[in-house]
Design an enzyme around this catalytic site. Structure first.
Site, short mmCIF file in Angstrom:
data_model
loop_
_atom_site.label_atom_id
_atom_site.label_comp_id
_atom_site.label_asym_id
_atom_site.label_seq_id
_atom_site.Cartn_x
_atom_site.Cartn_y
_atom_site.Cartn_z
N GLU A 342 0.80 -1.24 0.00
CA GLU A 342 0.00 0.00 0.00
C GLU A 342 0.83 1.28 0.00
OE1 GLU A 342 -2.80 -0.56 3.23
OE2 GLU A 342 -3.94 -2.02 2.07
N ASN A 395 1.86 -5.22 -3.18
CA ASN A 395 0.45 -5.46 -2.88
C ASN A 395 -0.25 -4.13 -2.60
OD1 ASN A 395 -1.57 -7.59 -2.10
ND2 ASN A 395 -1.51 -6.50 -0.14
N HIS A 431 -10.58 -5.83 -2.20
CA HIS A 431 -11.61 -5.57 -1.20
C HIS A 431 -12.69 -4.78 -1.93
CE1 HIS A 431 -9.27 -7.01 2.15
NE2 HIS A 431 -8.27 -6.20 1.86
N GLU A 462 -6.49 -10.38 -1.24
CA GLU A 462 -7.22 -10.18 0.03
C GLU A 462 -8.71 -10.07 -0.25
OE1 GLU A 462 -5.68 -6.85 2.28
OE2 GLU A 462 -3.61 -7.43 1.93
N ASP A 464 -12.60 -9.89 -0.60
CA ASP A 464 -13.91 -9.95 0.03
C ASP A 464 -14.84 -8.99 -0.71
OD1 ASP A 464 -13.01 -7.48 1.20
OD2 ASP A 464 -12.48 -8.50 3.07
C1 XIL Z 1 -6.30 -5.96 8.33
C2 XIL Z 1 -6.63 -7.13 9.24
O1 XIL Z 1 -7.55 -7.95 8.59
C3 XIL Z 1 -7.21 -6.62 10.54
O2 XIL Z 1 -7.39 -7.69 11.45
C4 XIL Z 1 -6.29 -5.58 11.16
O3 XIL Z 1 -6.91 -5.03 12.31
C5 XIL Z 1 -6.00 -4.47 10.18
O4 XIL Z 1 -5.47 -5.03 8.98
N1 XIL Z 1 -4.96 -4.28 3.69
C6 XIL Z 1 -3.99 -5.14 4.11
C7 XIL Z 1 -4.26 -6.04 5.27
O5 XIL Z 1 -2.93 -5.25 3.46
O6 XIL Z 1 -3.11 -6.31 6.01
C8 XIL Z 1 -5.33 -5.47 6.17
O7 XIL Z 1 -5.62 -6.44 7.18
C9 XIL Z 1 -6.54 -5.13 5.36
C10 XIL Z 1 -6.23 -4.08 4.33
#
Ligand code: XIL
Length: 546
Positions: A342, A395, A431, A462, A464
């Site tokens: 990020e 990522n 996401h 990641e 969802d």
């Molecule tokens: C999130 C986790 O799922 C949570 O449990 C934590 O509190 C915060 O981080 N992008 C990412 C992940 O790269 O590491 C993040 O994970 C979600 C967004």
């Protein structure tokens, strides 16, 4: 009519230019099987030139049409220049004869302009916006012709291999250095298309393999993901206190949701806590799962002792020590690392508004080259410690939709690659749904193809899809899970799909923000209380090729 002042040069060119016809021969086999008959082979940049394989899988693509070979392109007495959509041809002629044609990457003509006896040495034309992600520009200027790959980012066009941040001056002399004069496409019903970047129009006896389309009947996500030649790892994020049988049954790839983040792993300078991360690694190994390390360099979940440090050298040393100690501890038990996470930031989580490099301690103190340095440190450490096979990923969120952040990311990541940053792959967090971005499967497909064309692996890292109350309908959610899984299945460079959790009840989205999307409203994953949801069956179908 040739401008008299240039006659001498042109005479020279006539001698120096090697007009080479297309002469490509080869054999096509089924991946893991024998020769493939009736495969159609064609070139993106040359219309109507196709060949078909015989019983021994052999084809020959030969044309009497003379193509200027890439070694002779620098002899063409003209230059091409693109600024945004404006293509300018500047030549020594006072009369043009020829054409400009733009092909899509599957050989369809998107735009064509003939100019017969057009007066003047300058010609400018506008490229239409509907030209897709990667296309080819084929030119003929008087007796000279050639093909140049064209890249579209947002509404701007670039000639391949040009630096994106400077004025786009693509003198054809630069085309000499191009590694990709064209792309060969092999297609056959029942098989995934193969696209092969060509280094020249003369290639003898090349061997090409093709994967058959899926026709699988996997009954778990992992078996469906592995059932064809294009194997996909199917992963999930887990917590060290919830390592379930369900996770081990369904998935063969795992990411620690939090346990390998800086705040957990190096809470004080040079003092490391690997216990929770090790618990996940041991469990994954016992269950034959592969592991992605997440994440080495990130602005979030970063202890304050790091964010308070000042000075390039000091922050660089801390970053190097962290990368090396963490990679050194886990070694080859981990197959891929999110090295930088990020690094881009938009005005909101959907990647809209102004987008920039994020102001982290790494960016502010080390400078914009921190990303390249992080990857170099990781690559060098891996290579010097017997971990040559480890893949290094960048990522980020909101790389999948069409919005400002995506354009920015494409531009900067291409610059990193042009600059030699040792990145192996790009993780699309995916996401989806408010407050994050929303993308279509077509969007994802285009962006994955962009990075694949840069030579990178791509993964959904990641995933969802947040219903966010009823902001996204259940049927939209099912369609997104189905169609996007199909995009990855059909993209040879897509190597893994990871869901950000197993059960809806444990999703990070339930507490991600305090707006209408929190609590039980997200329902974003494939399981609820251990039960398979409709979303699970959609993903399973898509993985099986159904
Ligand atoms: C999130 C986790 O799922 C949570 O449990 C934590 O509190 C915060 O981080 N992008 C990412 C992940 O790269 O590491 C993040 O994970 C979600 C967004």
């Amino acid at each position: 009519m040739i401008n008299a002042g240039f006659t001498g040069i042109l005479l020279c060119i006539a001698v120096a230019s090697i007009a080479a016809p297309v002469n490509i021969t080869g054999t096509i086999i089924q991946n893991g099987g024998g020769p493939l008959k009736d495969v159609t082979v064609s070139l993106c940049g040359i219309h109507n030139l196709t060949a078909t394989t015989d019983e021994s899988g052999r084809f020959s693509l030969i044309t009497p049409v003379e193509i200027i070979s890439s070694t002779a392109l620098n002899s063409v007495p003209a230059s091409l220049q693109i600024q945004k959509r404006e293509l300018v041809i500047n030549s020594v002629y006072e009369m043009f004869d020829g054409f400009i044609t733009i092909f899509s990457s599957n050989g369809v003509i998107l735009f064509s302009r003939n100019f017969a006896n057009q007066p003047g040495s300058l010609l400018s034309l506008k490229i239409p916006l509907h030209a897709s992600n990667i296309s080819f520009l084929r030119f003929k200027i008087n007796q000279y012709s050639g093909t140049i790959p064209l890249i579209k980012i947002g509404n701007d066009f670039y000639l391949k291999n040009q630096k994106l941040n400077s004025v786009q001056h693509a003198g054809l002399s630069k085309a000499k250095a191009m590694s990709a004069p064209d792309t060969l496409i092999a297609s056959k019903k029942g098989f995934y298309d193969r696209r092969i970047t060509l280094s020249s129009y003369t290639i003898k006896d090349t061997a090409i393999s093709m994967d058959s389309l899926r026709n699988c009947s996997g009954t778990t996500l992992k078996s469906a993901g592995s059932c064809s030649n294009h194997k996909l790892l199917i992963g999930t994020a887990v917590s060290s206190n919830k390592l379930t049988n369900l996770a081990a049954q369904e998935f063969n790839y795992v990411t620690a949701e939090n346990e390998m983040k800086w705040e957990t792993i190096e809470p004080r300078e040079n003092s490391f806590n690997f216990t929770p991360g090790d618990a996940i690694v041991n469990w994954a190994q016992q269950n034959g799962m592969k592991i992605k390390g997440h994440t080495l360099v990130w602005h979030a979940q970063l202890p304050s002792w790091v964010s308070q440090v000042r000075g390039r050298d000091r922050v660089l040393n801390i970053m190097k020590n962290h990368i090396e100690k963490v990679m050194g501890h886990f070694g080859s038990k981990i197959q891929a690392w999110d090295v930088v996470n990020e690094a881009f930031v938009g005005e909101n989580d959907a990647g809209e508004g102004t987008v920039a490099m994020r102001n982290s301690v790494f960016y502010n103190e080390i400078g914009p080259d921190y990303v390249k340095l992080a990857f170099q440190i990781a690559r060098e450490y891996a290579d010097n410690h017997g971990m040559q096979d480890i893949k290094l990923y960048y990522n980020d969120a909101s790389l999948e939709g069409d919005h400002n952040k995506t354009d920015f990311a494409r531009k900067i990541i291409k610059q990193w690659i042009d600059d030699g940053t040792p990145i192996d792959g790009i993780g699309f967090e995916t996401h989806l749904g408010p407050p994050n971005n929303l993308a279509t499967a077509e969007n994802l497909k285009g962006h994955m193809q962009f990075y694949a064309d840069l030579g990178l692996d791509v993964i959904i890292s990641e995933w969802d899809v947040n219903l966010c109350g009823n902001k996204i309908s259940k049927s939209e959610q099912l369609e997104l899970y189905y169609q996007m899984t199909r995009v990855c299945v059909a993209q040879p460079r897509c190597v893994a799909i990871t869901f950000w959790g197993i059960n809806d009840q444990d999703s990070w989205l339930n507490t991600f923000n305090t707006s209408e999307c929190n609590g039980a409203n997200s329902q974003s994953l494939l399981f609820s209380n251990g039960q398979k949801k409709d979303t699970y069956y959609k993903v399973l179908d898509a993985l099986n090729g159904k």
